[in-house]
Write an enzyme that holds these catalytic residues in place. Structure first.
Site, short mmCIF file in Angstrom:
data_model
loop_
_atom_site.label_atom_id
_atom_site.label_comp_id
_atom_site.label_asym_id
_atom_site.label_seq_id
_atom_site.Cartn_x
_atom_site.Cartn_y
_atom_site.Cartn_z
N PHE A 128 0.88 -1.07 0.22
CA PHE A 128 -0.09 0.05 0.15
C PHE A 128 0.99 1.13 -0.02
CE2 PHE A 128 -4.79 0.47 1.23
CZ PHE A 128 -4.84 -0.47 0.50
N GLN A 250 -8.50 14.21 4.16
CA GLN A 250 -7.82 13.60 3.06
C GLN A 250 -8.51 13.28 1.67
OE1 GLN A 250 -6.83 8.85 3.47
NE2 GLN A 250 -4.80 10.06 3.45
N HIS A 252 -8.72 11.21 -1.29
CA HIS A 252 -8.30 10.10 -1.91
C HIS A 252 -8.08 10.21 -3.42
CE1 HIS A 252 -7.92 5.78 -2.89
NE2 HIS A 252 -7.88 5.68 -1.49
N LEU A 262 -15.34 5.04 -4.05
CA LEU A 262 -13.93 4.85 -3.90
C LEU A 262 -13.40 3.59 -4.80
CD1 LEU A 262 -11.21 5.18 -2.15
CD2 LEU A 262 -12.25 3.41 -0.66
N GLU A 265 -6.76 1.84 -2.94
CA GLU A 265 -5.35 1.99 -3.10
C GLU A 265 -4.82 0.56 -3.53
OE1 GLU A 265 -3.29 5.07 -0.77
OE2 GLU A 265 -2.08 3.30 0.08
N ARG A 296 -0.87 9.54 -0.03
CA ARG A 296 -2.09 9.95 -0.41
C ARG A 296 -2.26 11.60 -0.91
NH1 ARG A 296 -6.78 6.28 2.42
NH2 ARG A 296 -6.12 4.32 1.38
N HIS A 363 -12.26 11.98 1.29
CA HIS A 363 -12.13 10.82 2.01
C HIS A 363 -12.15 10.24 3.26
CE1 HIS A 363 -11.73 6.35 1.62
NE2 HIS A 363 -10.67 6.51 2.02
N ARG A 407 -3.35 10.53 6.75
CA ARG A 407 -3.42 9.20 6.92
C ARG A 407 -2.89 8.16 5.72
NH1 ARG A 407 -6.83 4.75 5.87
NH2 ARG A 407 -8.57 6.34 5.00
#
Lengths: 596, 245
Positions: A128, A250, A252, A262, A265, A296, A363, A407
């Site tokens: 990730f 955040q 995304h 969404l 990732e 991100r 997000h 995050r």
């Protein structure tokens, strides 16, 4: 509905040891711990628990369980998380999360969570964004434990199932209106009503845990569910308690263009990458090492730069493409089946054949109610922190803070289970050793009823749908991926007008049974509280850090802003709070230039 | 071009009986989802009531009967369901209606709880995870993805007749999810609780459940597996009985 309300009557009071507001991952992990301990525990949730937004989490839960790599180390995970947070994540909390994480994840597996597996039978882990080995020196790590691309669904259902097993009380489709605060500033429960029957109750508890999730619906375009309206934060802000790091939202990188849904990732973790209108893999220019798996915030900003510089895709040149077809049908069907489904439904694209049109989309709320690692909420008086007795917060609603200014993917599910579990353990100990709160007076209870009463008595005013649109448009226009002082000032002014409207909503339909219009009106007022805290915090932080990127202050300013922001809803002012740099077992990671 | 939307309306405080109300809306240029259309209608008439949450087909809130077929409003595009320019929206059939498109799902959830939808194991959990081969884990695919939207159970005549005694396709799919899990050691007990004439055997395989499942799952197949386990015992038993080792 008015007639039903007479809180002084005994039958309108329900009493519990612990009350958890919110039936998502963090709430149900807390309740599970408490139900097992034998305390009289109730979860109140405005939707049936498995409809909570945790269900939409896809890619996984990041944790150094040493499955993909037997030499993996939770300290490396900690380093990545500190760096990802742009150094304003609290290092004691991050240390706790990363070191306790493996236990919390194994427990989920023991509860039955159907993790994907490696050939040796251990839990499957995928790479990730922002993950590294050996403190950033050993290349990309693969640390995110996954159940295909439906990890949140699997986790939420597993937690609900185990709560059923342990006999947790659920008040499903109940809506919490406001906190009840006694004269000593302790929280003694909430005013809530059953959405189905309209029954209004004072839910009294020795410990009230806000696990109400995020508030992505303050933006017009978001990956968040329609129910993500920041209800817990709305309650704490109205009660005069502060919110921390609210400017940190955040975006995304990969929300489906036009729909907002969404795309995990994990797609890039499995080898997918972003391309612009020229077909160029542009992340190689912005993050030469990590490329598409940079933080991100970095990827989202790079995408916006590509679009602003005219290299966006489609007739409006307003998005980029996520390319997956080179991974082949087998990988996509086995590792990313949910994405294939979503992409066909919402983008009319089969990722086995064509790229998915994506755009950065709101997000996750890194900020929230400030807490310590036990979930205890605190407030401030004359520059000193003090615990708010009876009040706890966990999950996205809380700011413990492990995410700081940005995050990392896979850290939110870990946050939910680690701190839900920790709060449950702490409350159990506290209540069993005689802790608790004093009673609230009738006036205290009446005060907590006033918002609901005003709405129920409204005879004229503004339409919920109109005001909500104005709010979302304002936030989208002035507080998006890139921010600028003059625009934000305009936004803050507009929010003042929107507040006036939001406090004078007209509830035309006064019916009792399942009145969703009443719920939406109350939710809108919560959105407004969160939006205002966000706007003022963003306007005041005059630097760029993590997800907070300012055109007019493009550099990070450690001299003035290596700290949390603390928004005071009474004065509508922003204060500062120190970041914790004192982990227990390891040396603190000092701030460095952040590059991927 | 105009759409004619016929909506099931019922407010227990005002209406003695439910009724169908007609709404005329301009046909949207883009192909939108049924939920988007409902949201548009609600902006004009805030009294319209329905459940919704994730709006992407994973939370299972907005199951309803769309032009005669159960489905999730948020992932059903108008182009797939419009008949002429007509759309009829009703609550899921067979459950008591609370208001408009909102049904009382108590019986549905009770059946789910009845099958003990949680992993049960006699062995103490190890320090790390329990091991499971990818092949064994594959057996859970097509089972664990259920979102409890109730589209299947409320399309099943056997569930309409005996919602208290027939477990129904959704909960039976979950019953099999735990029977198929190599980590669960209570197979015999689970089967014993399903062996009466109603719990499983009221399924006559008409496959309405398969036809409507918005996640493409196959409860009918899972029910078939449970039936054959009930008849022949679990594989471990067979080995014991026949003495093949």
């Amino acid at each position: 509905m008015n007639k039903v309300i007479n809180i002084s009557k005994k039958n309108n009071i329900k009493e519990f040891d612990a009350l958890i507001v919110g039936g998502g991952g963090s709430g149900m992990r807390t309740s599970l711990e408490l139900a097992k301990s034998g305390l009289n525990t109730a979860v109140i949730s405005k939707v049936f628990p498995t409809r909570s937004h945790t269900v939409s989490a896809q890619g996984g839960i990041t944790c150094a369980i040493q499955s993909a790599d037997p030499n993996d180390d939770w300290r490396w995970h900690m380093y990545d998380t500190v760096k990802g947070s742009d150094y304003i994540g609290d290092q004691d909390a991050i240390e706790y999360m990363c070191s306790e994480g493996p236990k919390a994840v194994y427990e989920l597996e023991h509860m039955g969570l159907p993790f994907s597996r490696f050939e040796n039978g251990r839990i499957y882990q995928r790479p990730f964004g922002g993950q590294s080995k050996d403190f950033g020196k050993g290349g990309q790590a693969a640390r995110t434990c996954a159940a295909a691309d439906r990890t949140g669904h699997a986790l939420l259902h597993t937690l609900y199932q185990n709560n059923v097993k342990e006999g947790t009380n659920f008040l499903n489709e109940w809506f919490a209106v406001d906190l009840v605060k006694n004269s000593k500033n302790e929280i003694t429960g909430v005013i809530a009503f059953s959405i189905e029957s309209g029954e209004v109750c004072y839910l009294k508890a020795q410990a009230t845990v806000l696990a109400t999730g995020g508030a992505g619906r303050i933006y017009a375009s978001t990956t968040n569910a329609l129910i993500n309206t920041g209800d817990g934060l709305g309650m704490t802000l109205r009660a005069g308690f502060p919110a921390q790091d609210m400017e940190m939202w955040q975006f995304h990188p990969t929300g489906i263009h036009g729909a907002g849904s969404l795309v995990t990732e994990g797609c890039r973790g499995e080898g997918g990458y972003l391309i612009n209108a020229d077909g160029e893999r542009f992340m190689e220019r912005y993050a030469p090492n990590a490329k598409d798996l940079a933080g991100r915030d970095v990827v989202a900003r790079s995408m916006v730069m590509e679009i602003l510089e005219g290299r966006g895709c489609g007739p409006e040149k307003d998005h980029v493409y996520l390319k997956l077809d080179h991974l082949g049908a087998d990988v996509l069907n086995s590792k990313l089946p949910g994405i294939c489904e979503l992409s066909k439904t919402f983008a009319h694209v089969d990722p086995i054949k064509e790229p998915i049109p994506v755009v950065p989309t709101c997000h996750y709320m890194m900020g929230g109610t400030p807490t310590n690692i036990h979930g205890q909420a605190f407030s401030r008086n004359d520059g000193n922190d003090f615990m708010v007795s009876g009040l706890f917060s966990v999950g996205e609603a809380a700011c413990v803070s492990v995410h700081g200014a940005n995050r990392l993917g896979g850290n939110s599910l870990l946050d939910l289970v680690v701190f839900g579990r920790a709060a449950g353990k702490h409350i159990n100990e506290e209540l069993k050793s005689g802790g608790g709160v004093e009673n609230a007076s009738n006036e205290d209870i009446e005060l907590a009823m006033s918002r609901l009463n005003k709405l129920n008595e409204s005879e004229s005013g503004y339409e919920v749908a109109d005001v909500k649109k104005q709010l979302q448009t304002c936030m989208q226009n002035y507080f998006g991926v890139f921010r600028r002082g003059e625009f934000m000032e305009k936004g803050v002014k507009e929010l003042e007008e929107i507040r006036e409207k939001s406090e004078n909503l007209y509830l035309k339909d006064k019916s009792i049974a399942f009145n969703t219009n009443r719920v939406e009106a109350l939710e809108l007022q919560n959105l407004l509280e969160v939006a205002e805290a966000t706007a003022i915090s963003a306007m005041m932080r005059d630097e760029s850090r993590g997800a907070h990127a300012r055109d007019d202050f493009p550099e990070r300013d450690d001299e003035n802003w290596l700290c949390h922001s603390l928004y005071d809803p009474v004065e509508k002012k922003l204060g500062k709070r120190d970041v914790n740099f004192v982990p227990k077992e390891v040396e603190a990671f000092p701030p460095k230039m952040r590059s991927y | 071009m105009e759409l004619s939307v016929s909506l099931y309306r019922y407010n227990p405080e005002q209406d003695k009986f439910p009724y169908m109300k007609n709404y005329k809306v301009k046909k949207p240029e883009k192909d939108i989802m049924v939920l988007d259309l409902l949201n548009m209608l609600k902006e004009d008439d805030a009294t319209i009531s329905y459940r919704r949450s994730c709006r992407e087909g994973v939370c299972g809130s907005d199951g309803m009967n769309i032009n005669g077929k159960n489905g999730l409003a948020c992932i059903t595009p108008l182009s797939e369901v419009l008949k002429g320019n007509k759309l009829e929206l009703r609550p899921l059939p067979g459950l008591p209606v609370i208001r408009d498109l909102i049904v009382d799902m108590t019986q549905f959830y009770e059946q789910y709880e009845k099958i003990k939808p949680f992993l049960q194991s006699d062995s103490e959990p190890p320090e790390q995870e329990r091991l499971q081969s990818p092949q064994d884990r594959d057996k859970l695919d097509g089972l664990y993805e259920c979102i409890l939207c109730a589209c299947c159970s409320t399309s099943c005549p056997s569930f309409w007749w005996n919602p208290d005694k027939f477990v129904g396709p959704a909960a039976l799919l979950q019953a099999y999810r735990f029977l198929a899990d190599t980590r669960d050691t209570k197979k015999q007990e689970r089967l014993e609780e399903l062996g009466d004439p109603f719990s499983v055997y009221r399924c006559h395989g008409i496959m309405n459940c398969v036809n409507v499942c918005p996640k493409g799952l196959n409860p009918n197949k899972a029910i078939g597996e449970i039936k054959s386990m009930l008849l022949t015992g679990t594989k471990e038993d067979k080995i014991k009985v026949v003495g093949l080792e």
